[in-house]
Design an enzyme around this catalytic site. Structure first.
Site, mmCIF file in Angstrom:
data_model
loop_
_atom_site.group_PDB
_atom_site.id
_atom_site.type_symbol
_atom_site.label_atom_id
_atom_site.label_comp_id
_atom_site.label_asym_id
_atom_site.label_seq_id
_atom_site.Cartn_x
_atom_site.Cartn_y
_atom_site.Cartn_z
ATOM 1 N N CYS A 114 0.816 -1.233 0.000
ATOM 2 C CA CYS A 114 0.000 0.000 0.000
ATOM 3 C C CYS A 114 0.840 1.269 0.000
ATOM 4 O O CYS A 114 0.318 2.362 -0.227
ATOM 5 C CB CYS A 114 -0.955 -0.010 1.182
ATOM 6 S SG CYS A 114 -1.963 -1.481 1.220
ATOM 7 N N HIS A 255 -3.375 6.717 2.773
ATOM 8 C CA HIS A 255 -3.775 5.432 2.192
ATOM 9 C C HIS A 255 -5.168 5.084 2.712
ATOM 10 O O HIS A 255 -5.441 5.218 3.911
ATOM 11 C CB HIS A 255 -2.750 4.362 2.587
ATOM 12 C CG HIS A 255 -3.219 2.979 2.260
ATOM 13 N ND1 HIS A 255 -3.722 2.654 1.023
ATOM 14 C CD2 HIS A 255 -3.290 1.849 3.017
ATOM 15 C CE1 HIS A 255 -4.072 1.376 1.030
ATOM 16 N NE2 HIS A 255 -3.832 0.868 2.222
ATOM 17 N N ASN A 285 -9.953 -0.717 -0.054
ATOM 18 C CA ASN A 285 -8.487 -0.605 -0.061
ATOM 19 C C ASN A 285 -7.966 -1.104 -1.414
ATOM 20 O O ASN A 285 -8.101 -2.281 -1.727
ATOM 21 C CB ASN A 285 -7.934 -1.453 1.093
ATOM 22 C CG ASN A 285 -6.412 -1.428 1.189
ATOM 23 O OD1 ASN A 285 -5.739 -0.986 0.267
ATOM 24 N ND2 ASN A 285 -5.882 -1.915 2.298
HETATM 25 N N1 ACO Z 1 -17.871 -9.521 9.545
HETATM 26 C C1 ACO Z 1 -18.287 -9.822 10.798
HETATM 27 N N2 ACO Z 1 -17.425 -10.143 11.782
HETATM 28 C C2 ACO Z 1 -16.112 -10.139 11.486
HETATM 29 C C3 ACO Z 1 -15.609 -9.828 10.201
HETATM 30 C C4 ACO Z 1 -16.564 -9.505 9.212
HETATM 31 N N3 ACO Z 1 -16.207 -9.190 7.961
HETATM 32 N N4 ACO Z 1 -14.253 -9.887 10.223
HETATM 33 C C5 ACO Z 1 -13.906 -10.244 11.469
HETATM 34 N N5 ACO Z 1 -15.027 -10.400 12.228
HETATM 35 C C6 ACO Z 1 -15.123 -10.769 13.651
HETATM 36 C C7 ACO Z 1 -13.909 -11.529 14.133
HETATM 37 O O1 ACO Z 1 -14.044 -12.895 13.842
HETATM 38 C C8 ACO Z 1 -13.926 -11.242 15.617
HETATM 39 O O2 ACO Z 1 -14.911 -12.064 16.219
HETATM 40 P P1 ACO Z 1 -14.685 -12.673 17.705
HETATM 41 O O3 ACO Z 1 -14.585 -11.444 18.599
HETATM 42 O O4 ACO Z 1 -15.876 -13.495 17.916
HETATM 43 O O5 ACO Z 1 -13.381 -13.412 17.626
HETATM 44 C C9 ACO Z 1 -14.455 -9.795 15.672
HETATM 45 O O6 ACO Z 1 -15.126 -9.571 14.422
HETATM 46 C C10 ACO Z 1 -13.368 -8.762 15.854
HETATM 47 O O7 ACO Z 1 -12.307 -9.052 14.933
HETATM 48 P P2 ACO Z 1 -11.080 -8.091 14.733
HETATM 49 O O8 ACO Z 1 -10.146 -8.672 13.717
HETATM 50 O O9 ACO Z 1 -10.522 -7.760 16.093
HETATM 51 O O10 ACO Z 1 -11.838 -6.807 14.121
HETATM 52 P P3 ACO Z 1 -11.281 -5.354 13.894
HETATM 53 O O11 ACO Z 1 -12.109 -4.380 14.609
HETATM 54 O O12 ACO Z 1 -9.790 -5.296 14.081
HETATM 55 O O13 ACO Z 1 -11.574 -5.128 12.327
HETATM 56 C C11 ACO Z 1 -10.323 -5.173 10.273
HETATM 57 C C12 ACO Z 1 -10.988 -5.993 11.375
HETATM 58 C C13 ACO Z 1 -11.403 -4.355 9.576
HETATM 59 C C14 ACO Z 1 -9.666 -6.102 9.275
HETATM 60 C C15 ACO Z 1 -9.284 -4.205 10.903
HETATM 61 O O14 ACO Z 1 -8.463 -4.927 11.787
HETATM 62 C C16 ACO Z 1 -8.407 -3.497 9.921
HETATM 63 O O15 ACO Z 1 -8.857 -2.637 9.160
HETATM 64 N N6 ACO Z 1 -7.084 -3.778 9.944
HETATM 65 C C17 ACO Z 1 -6.100 -3.041 9.196
HETATM 66 C C18 ACO Z 1 -6.058 -3.400 7.737
HETATM 67 C C19 ACO Z 1 -4.989 -2.558 7.054
HETATM 68 O O16 ACO Z 1 -4.847 -1.392 7.346
HETATM 69 N N7 ACO Z 1 -4.197 -3.122 6.200
HETATM 70 C C20 ACO Z 1 -3.066 -2.306 5.732
HETATM 71 C C21 ACO Z 1 -2.613 -2.396 4.473
HETATM 72 S S1 ACO Z 1 -3.199 -3.685 3.432
HETATM 73 C C22 ACO Z 1 -1.895 -3.937 2.304
HETATM 74 O O17 ACO Z 1 -0.786 -3.525 2.479
HETATM 75 C C23 ACO Z 1 -2.223 -4.774 1.116
#
Ligand code: ACO
Length: 332
Positions: A114, A255, A285
């Protein structure tokens, strides 16, 4: 000494749209969850026969048309992508150059996920300032849908396809020049974002039976925390190094990974809402394409004026990061 000026921007988003409701039919998720946790409502998905280079070419044509620079004057093309037309070779940059009718120009890809667009901006700046090149086309293009696991709700909700391109050219007017670009990387976090995919670190034989090896794998929650920390430090550092206050930035273009990440960084800098560019809701993204696609939206809305100062801020797999202070310096 030659300086590097940011002349023009163009972008392309494929026609097909994948909404949160569409995804809720594929994995256990909902529009409400995705909107609340990411700010994403929909993303664009390439047509079956549409390649990364096709999208890059569409964006590049717009950037060239808007630049006031003749296509024959372009002497280098750099493409940032993690979803190239072909893994290994040929590079997507050479394919784009060929499709644009640019035989003989220096062309290569870089891989910084990214942060790719900020990396190629820094390379273009350095080549121009050294006097080696005069007009460089930089392209961020991604067909992330090809490397997304649509059975993994933790990743498939995030990513989309598209491309953005910009023309960077030599000037002797310092007022027009890109002020600064910072880039960095830390491989100790390599396992946060990874596509095993049969490279020498994980050969095909060892991956046999692992159907998801060719898809992006991410430790989302850990990535989130490092992203907020790194993106904030990036911009604090580059503003301080150049003695520029955040209020003097017209367009903060981070980003576009997650609305909550962008909000946290914007708040840390006391940015006003009107300074912060947000397109994650409609594109998701798009990795190396995300910053130029967002910039193009500002341009097409009529809000990007000559002389406006843009602050770019990126973070991605590797881990990589980068920031840039870029005045918009169109020739026309
Ligand atoms: N729908 C419903 N529930 C979900 C989903 C979904 N799509 N995805 C995860 N959950 C659940 C999980 O299973 C977990 O359930 P549990 O509590 O029963 O175990 C709960 O939601 C919380 O999961 P987290 O992973 O802690 O959720 P978070 O609030 O962190 O959101 C996300 C997840 C959106 C992926 C976030 O972590 C994020 O945006 N991370 C950063 C991504 C990023 O910036 N990437 C950078 C660059 S990418 C690149 O370089 C190609």
């Amino acid at each position: 000494m030659a300086y590097a000026a940011f002349r023009s921007i163009g972008a392309y988003a494929p026609k097909k749209i994948l909404t949160n409701d569409d995804l809720a039919k594929m994995v256990d998720t909902s529009d409400e969850w995705i909107t609340k946790r990411t700010g994403i409502k929909e993303r664009h998905i390439a047509a079956e026969n549409e390649t990364t280079s096709d999208m890059g070419v569409a964006a590049a044509k717009l950037a060239i048309e808007r630049s006031g620079i003749n296509v024959t004057e372009i002497d280098m093309l750099i493409c940032a992508t993690i979803s190239p037309d072909y893994f290994c070779m040929p590079s997507t940059a050479t394919i784009i150059a060929n499709k644009l009718g640019l035989p003989g120009v220096t062309a290569f890809d870089i891989s910084a996920a990214c942060t790719g667009f900020v990396y190629i901006l820094s390379i273009a700046k350095a080549f121009i300032e050294s006097g080696m090149k005069k007009n460089i086309l930089i392209v961020g293009a991604e067909r992330l849908s090809a490397i997304t696991d649509y059975s993994d709700r933790g990743t498939c909700i995030l990513f989309g396809d598209g491309a953005g391109a910009a023309l960077i050219s030599a000037t002797d007017n310092k007022e027009e020049a890109i002020i600064d670009v910072h880039t960095g990387a830390d491989g100790t976090y390599a396992d946060l974002l990874m596509t095993p995919n049969g490279g020498t670190g994980s050969p095909h034989d060892a991956l046999e039976g692992e159907a998801n090896a060719c898809f992006m794998q991410m430790k989302g929650n850990e990535t989130f925390k490092v992203a907020v920390r790194t993106l904030t430090k990036d911009v604090v550092d580059i503003l301080a190094d150049n003695d520029i206050a955040a209020e003097h930035v017209q367009h903060f273009i981070p980003h576009q990974a997650n609305y909550r990440i962008i909000k946290a960084v914007g708040d840390a800098l006391n940015m006003k809402d009107e300074q912060v560019v947000l397109t994650v809701g409609k594109y998701g993204n798009t990795s190396g394409a995300s910053i130029p696609m967002a910039m193009n939206d500002v341009y097409e809305s009529g809000k990007l004026q000559a002389g406006d100062l843009m602050l770019l801020d990126a973070f991605g797999g590797g881990l990589t990061w980068g920031s840039a202070l870029v005045p918009f310096s169109p020739l026309k």
